[in-house]
Design a protein around this motif. Structure first.
Motif, short mmCIF file in Angstrom:
data_model
loop_
_atom_site.label_atom_id
_atom_site.label_comp_id
_atom_site.label_asym_id
_atom_site.label_seq_id
_atom_site.Cartn_x
_atom_site.Cartn_y
_atom_site.Cartn_z
N GLY A 1 -9.07 0.55 1.07
CA GLY A 1 -8.28 -0.49 0.40
C GLY A 1 -6.86 -0.55 0.92
O GLY A 1 -6.32 -1.64 1.14
N LEU A 2 -6.26 0.61 1.15
CA LEU A 2 -4.89 0.65 1.66
C LEU A 2 -4.82 0.07 3.07
O LEU A 2 -3.92 -0.71 3.38
CB LEU A 2 -4.37 2.09 1.64
N THR B 1 -0.10 -2.67 -2.36
CA THR B 1 0.11 -1.63 -1.36
C THR B 1 0.75 -0.40 -1.97
O THR B 1 0.32 0.73 -1.70
CB THR B 1 0.99 -2.15 -0.21
N VAL B 2 1.74 -0.59 -2.80
CA VAL B 2 2.40 0.54 -3.45
C VAL B 2 1.43 1.27 -4.37
O VAL B 2 1.37 2.51 -4.37
CB VAL B 2 3.65 0.07 -4.23
N LEU C 1 -1.92 1.33 -4.22
CA LEU C 1 -2.95 2.01 -3.44
C LEU C 1 -2.39 3.23 -2.71
O LEU C 1 -3.07 4.25 -2.58
CB LEU C 1 -3.59 1.04 -2.45
N ALA C 2 -1.16 3.13 -2.23
CA ALA C 2 -0.55 4.27 -1.55
C ALA C 2 -0.34 5.42 -2.53
O ALA C 2 -0.59 6.59 -2.20
CB ALA C 2 0.77 3.87 -0.91
N ALA C 3 0.11 5.12 -3.74
CA ALA C 3 0.29 6.16 -4.75
C ALA C 3 -1.06 6.77 -5.13
O ALA C 3 -1.18 8.00 -5.25
CB ALA C 3 0.98 5.59 -5.98
N GLY C 4 -2.07 5.94 -5.30
CA GLY C 4 -3.40 6.44 -5.62
C GLY C 4 -3.97 7.29 -4.50
O GLY C 4 -4.59 8.34 -4.74
N PHE C 5 -3.76 6.87 -3.26
CA PHE C 5 -4.23 7.65 -2.11
C PHE C 5 -3.54 9.00 -2.06
O PHE C 5 -4.18 10.03 -1.82
CB PHE C 5 -3.98 6.87 -0.83
#
Length: 77
Positions: free
Chosen positions: A15-16, A58-59, A61-65
């Motif tokens: 997703g990211l 994006t923010v 998904l990046a935090a979740g990643f």
């Protein structure tokens, strides 16, 4: 549990990658990279519409990643 965490991490990573590729470039070349950072820092260019949505996704998904990477590293051997 092991497989579930890895699948969730895979979903976040794909997703990211997809969301980052959907965004269009802010500027081109070295001069754009230098001045573009300053403009972004001081808020001269504001995202609107789809750009704002993609930026927020994006923010998230990046935090979740990042969080899932730590969880997988800790719990999965």
């Amino acid at each position: 549990m092991d497989i579930f965490l890895k699948i969730v991490l895979l979903v976040f990573s794909v997703g990211l990658i997809a969301v980052v590729l959907l965004q269009k470039g802010k500027s081109a070349g070295l001069s754009g990279a230098i001045s573009g950072g300053a403009e972004h820092l001081f808020g001269k260019t504001k995202a609107r519409g789809m750009e704002l949505v993609l930026q927020r996704v994006t923010v998230a998904l990046a935090a979740g990643f990042f969080i899932m990477s730590i969880v997988v590293a800790i719990f999965v051997d």
